[in-house]
Design a protein around this motif. Structure first.
Motif, PDB file in Angstrom:
ATOM      1  N   ALA A 212       0.625  -1.693  -0.659  1.00 52.46           N
ATOM      2  CA  ALA A 212       0.105  -0.082  -0.105  1.00 52.46           C
ATOM      3  C   ALA A 212       0.971   1.307   0.037  1.00 52.46           C
ATOM      4  O   ALA A 212       0.395   2.340  -1.038  1.00 52.46           O
ATOM      5  CB  ALA A 212      -0.836  -0.005   1.163  1.00 52.46           C
ATOM      6  N   PRO A 213       1.592   1.310   0.988  1.00 55.49           N
ATOM      7  CA  PRO A 213       2.865   2.654   0.355  1.00 55.49           C
ATOM      8  C   PRO A 213       3.625   2.937  -0.660  1.00 55.49           C
ATOM      9  O   PRO A 213       3.785   4.141  -1.381  1.00 55.49           O
ATOM     10  CB  PRO A 213       4.084   2.294   2.087  1.00 55.49           C
ATOM     11  N   LEU A 214       4.008   1.902  -1.095  1.00 52.18           N
ATOM     12  CA  LEU A 214       4.307   2.127  -2.527  1.00 52.18           C
ATOM     13  C   LEU A 214       3.455   2.486  -3.404  1.00 52.18           C
ATOM     14  O   LEU A 214       3.090   3.679  -4.899  1.00 52.18           O
ATOM     15  CB  LEU A 214       5.338   0.929  -3.251  1.00 52.18           C
ATOM     16  N   VAL A 215       2.049   1.970  -3.445  1.00 50.98           N
ATOM     17  CA  VAL A 215       0.546   2.320  -4.393  1.00 50.98           C
ATOM     18  C   VAL A 215       0.468   3.569  -4.370  1.00 50.98           C
ATOM     19  O   VAL A 215       0.552   4.581  -4.940  1.00 50.98           O
ATOM     20  CB  VAL A 215      -0.631   1.149  -4.015  1.00 50.98           C
ATOM     21  N   ALA A 216       0.565   4.187  -3.171  1.00 57.52           N
ATOM     22  CA  ALA A 216       0.303   5.793  -2.559  1.00 57.52           C
ATOM     23  C   ALA A 216       1.378   6.508  -3.147  1.00 57.52           C
ATOM     24  O   ALA A 216       0.725   7.355  -3.917  1.00 57.52           O
ATOM     25  CB  ALA A 216       0.391   5.892  -0.907  1.00 57.52           C
ATOM     26  N   LEU A 217       2.024   5.780  -3.204  1.00 56.59           N
ATOM     27  CA  LEU A 217       3.741   6.490  -3.652  1.00 56.59           C
ATOM     28  C   LEU A 217       3.345   6.953  -5.366  1.00 56.59           C
ATOM     29  O   LEU A 217       3.827   8.240  -5.615  1.00 56.59           O
ATOM     30  CB  LEU A 217       4.842   6.714  -3.294  1.00 56.59           C
ATOM     31  N   ALA A 218       3.558   5.810  -6.038  1.00 51.39           N
ATOM     32  CA  ALA A 218       3.569   5.719  -6.905  1.00 51.39           C
ATOM     33  C   ALA A 218       2.137   7.060  -7.692  1.00 51.39           C
ATOM     34  O   ALA A 218       1.719   7.515  -8.569  1.00 51.39           O
ATOM     35  CB  ALA A 218       2.833   3.943  -8.040  1.00 51.39           C
ATOM     36  N   GLY A 219       0.707   6.428  -7.166  1.00 56.14           N
ATOM     37  CA  GLY A 219      -0.549   7.592  -7.157  1.00 56.14           C
ATOM     38  C   GLY A 219       0.303   9.490  -7.374  1.00 56.14           C
ATOM     39  O   GLY A 219      -0.114  10.222  -8.212  1.00 56.14           O
ATOM     40  N   VAL A 220       1.310  10.338  -6.433  1.00 56.25           N
ATOM     41  CA  VAL A 220       1.870  11.012  -6.746  1.00 56.25           C
ATOM     42  C   VAL A 220       2.713  11.219  -7.193  1.00 56.25           C
ATOM     43  O   VAL A 220       2.809  12.339  -8.347  1.00 56.25           O
ATOM     44  CB  VAL A 220       2.215  11.084  -4.997  1.00 56.25           C
ATOM     45  N   LYS A 221       3.682   9.997  -7.457  1.00 55.32           N
ATOM     46  CA  LYS A 221       4.557  10.768  -8.914  1.00 55.32           C
ATOM     47  C   LYS A 221       4.257   9.718 -10.276  1.00 55.32           C
ATOM     48  O   LYS A 221       5.214  10.085 -11.345  1.00 55.32           O
ATOM     49  CB  LYS A 221       5.769   9.391  -8.310  1.00 55.32           C
ATOM     50  N   GLY A 222       2.657   9.351 -10.098  1.00 57.95           N
ATOM     51  CA  GLY A 222       2.573   9.078 -11.761  1.00 57.95           C
ATOM     52  C   GLY A 222       3.037   7.390 -12.356  1.00 57.95           C
ATOM     53  O   GLY A 222       3.385   7.313 -13.478  1.00 57.95           O
ATOM     54  N   TRP A 223       4.305   6.644 -11.439  1.00 60.29           N
ATOM     55  CA  TRP A 223       4.407   6.173 -11.372  1.00 60.29           C
ATOM     56  C   TRP A 223       3.679   4.947 -11.984  1.00 60.29           C
ATOM     57  O   TRP A 223       3.110   4.632 -11.475  1.00 60.29           O
ATOM     58  CB  TRP A 223       5.205   5.659 -10.655  1.00 60.29           C
ATOM     59  N   PRO A 224       3.637   3.879 -12.894  1.00 62.74           N
ATOM     60  CA  PRO A 224       3.078   2.593 -13.810  1.00 62.74           C
ATOM     61  C   PRO A 224       2.952   1.990 -11.552  1.00 62.74           C
ATOM     62  O   PRO A 224       3.456   1.324 -11.462  1.00 62.74           O
ATOM     63  CB  PRO A 224       3.175   1.678 -14.911  1.00 62.74           C
ATOM     64  N   VAL A 225       1.657   0.922 -12.506  1.00 61.68           N
ATOM     65  CA  VAL A 225       1.616   0.100 -10.559  1.00 61.68           C
ATOM     66  C   VAL A 225       1.309  -1.024 -11.706  1.00 61.68           C
ATOM     67  O   VAL A 225      -0.016  -1.420 -12.796  1.00 61.68           O
ATOM     68  CB  VAL A 225       0.596   0.306 -10.135  1.00 61.68           C
ATOM     69  N   LEU A 226       1.817  -2.257 -11.328  1.00 62.73           N
ATOM     70  CA  LEU A 226       2.054  -2.927 -12.679  1.00 62.73           C
ATOM     71  C   LEU A 226       1.587  -4.750 -11.289  1.00 62.73           C
ATOM     72  O   LEU A 226       2.708  -4.410 -10.071  1.00 62.73           O
ATOM     73  CB  LEU A 226       3.131  -3.742 -12.930  1.00 62.73           C
ATOM     74  N   ASP A 227       0.787  -5.807 -12.079  1.00 63.31           N
ATOM     75  CA  ASP A 227       0.885  -6.723 -11.110  1.00 63.31           C
ATOM     76  C   ASP A 227       1.384  -8.001 -11.604  1.00 63.31           C
ATOM     77  O   ASP A 227       0.864  -8.335 -12.705  1.00 63.31           O
ATOM     78  CB  ASP A 227      -0.541  -6.938 -10.041  1.00 63.31           C
ATOM     79  N   TRP A 228       2.191  -8.624 -10.770  1.00 65.32           N
ATOM     80  CA  TRP A 228       2.919  -9.935 -11.655  1.00 65.32           C
ATOM     81  C   TRP A 228       2.325 -10.786 -11.122  1.00 65.32           C
ATOM     82  O   TRP A 228       2.919 -12.325 -11.626  1.00 65.32           O
ATOM     83  CB  TRP A 228       4.305  -9.358 -11.446  1.00 65.32           C
ATOM     84  N   ARG A 229       1.497 -10.857 -10.000  1.00 65.49           N
ATOM     85  CA  ARG A 229       1.111 -11.836  -9.120  1.00 65.49           C
ATOM     86  C   ARG A 229       0.397 -13.394  -9.961  1.00 65.49           C
ATOM     87  O   ARG A 229      -0.561 -12.485 -10.832  1.00 65.49           O
ATOM     88  CB  ARG A 229       1.030 -11.667  -7.566  1.00 65.49           C
TER      89      ARG A 229
END
Length: 229
Positions: A212-229
Motif C-alpha cells: 500500500a505505501p508504494l501504491v500511494a507513492l506511485a499515485g503521487v509520482k505517476g508511476w505505473p503500477v504492475l501486478d505480476w502475481r
C-alpha cells in the motif's frame, strides 16, 4: 568533433516479491542449514527472536542479517562450499518461486537492448546464482566479508543493499562501469517503498506487486503500477 557517447539502457530489478513470489532470505537460511548442518535448524526459533528485536528497533536490518547468518550458516564457510548450497537453492527458486510475468518482462527488456541489473538486499552469495539463471548481466547485492583464507563470514562488507544504501551502491556500480548518469536511460522495478530513492532516481519507475505505501507513492509520482502475481 568528438562523437557523443551512446546511451546505455539499464533495467534495474529488485528481486524479493518483485521477481519472486515470496522472500528468499529466510528460505535460503533454512535451505543452507538443512544442507550443511541440520542441527542448526534447532536455532531457528532464536533467529526468529532476533527478528522480533528488529521489529522493536533493537537491531537494524544489517545486524539482523548478520545474526541470522551466524546462527543458521555459521561464522565462516569456504566459498566453494557455499556456492554449492547457493546453486542448489537457486535451482529451487527457479523451479517454484519465480513469477512468470516477471520472466516475460525481463525477456522483453533484454530483447529491447536493456542491460539487466539485479539490485537486491539479499546476499550476493546466492543472489548471483539466481541472477545468472534469470539472465541478468549484473548483480548488485549485499556483500559478506571474507577472511584471509577466503571463507565467507557472517559480517557484512560495507552497507546492507537496502533503501538509500541500494541507490548508493547502484551509483557506485555505475561509476565503476565508467557510465555517467547522463549517459544512461534507466528503468527500475520494485515492490517496496524502501526503494523509493532508486525509483525516483530512475527515468522510468514501475511499482510491481506493490504494498500500500508504494501504491500511494506511485499515485503521487505517476508511476505505473504492475501486478505480476
Amino acid at each position: 568533433m568528438t562523437a557523443p557517447k551512446p546511451m546505455q539502457r539499464l533495467a534495474i530489478y529488485d528481486m524479493d516479491k518483485t521477481i519472486t513470489r515470496a522472500p528468499t532470505w529466510t528460505a535460503f537460511l533454512l535451505h543452507a542449514a538443512k544442507a550443511r548442518a541440520p542441527w542448526r535448524l534447532a536455532l531457528f526459533p532464536a533467529a526468529a527472536i532476533a527478528g522480533a528485536g528488529y521489529m522493536l528497533k533493537l537491531v537494524d536490518r544489517a545486524g539482523l542479517k548478520q545474526i541470522a547468518h551466524r546462527m543458521m550458516i555459521g561464522k565462516a564457510l569456504p566459498e566453494a562450499d557455499l556456492r554449492v548450497v547457493a546453486d542448489a537453492y537457486a535451482d529451487a527458486v527457479m523451479a517454484g518461486n519465480v513469477l512468470a510475468p516477471a520472466l516475460a518482462r525481463i525477456a522483453e527488456d533484454k530483447a529491447a537492448g536493456y542491460r539487466l541489473v539485479l539490485a537486491t538486499a539479499s546476499h550476493g552469495y546466492y543472489a548471483a546464482a539466481i541472477g545468472a539463471r534469470l539472465g541478468f548481466d549484473d548483480v548488485i547485492a549485499t556483500v559478506a566479508k571474507r577472511d584471509d583464507a577466503g571463507r565467507v563470514l557472517s559480517e557484512i562488507e560495507g552497507e546492507n543493499c537496502y533503501g538509500p544504501a541500494k541507490l548508493r551502491m547502484v551509483e557506485a556500480w555505475l561509476a565503476g562501469q565508467g557510465i555517467a548518469r547522463e549517459d544512461a536511460q534507466v528503468r527500475a522495478y520494485s515492490d517496496h517503498v524502501s526503494d523509493a530513492p532508486l525509483l525516483e532516481w530512475a527515468d522510468e519507475a514501475f511499482a510491481v506487486n506493490a504494498h500500500a505505501p508504494l501504491v500511494a507513492l506511485a499515485g503521487v509520482k505517476g508511476w505505473p503500477v504492475l501486478d505480476w502475481r
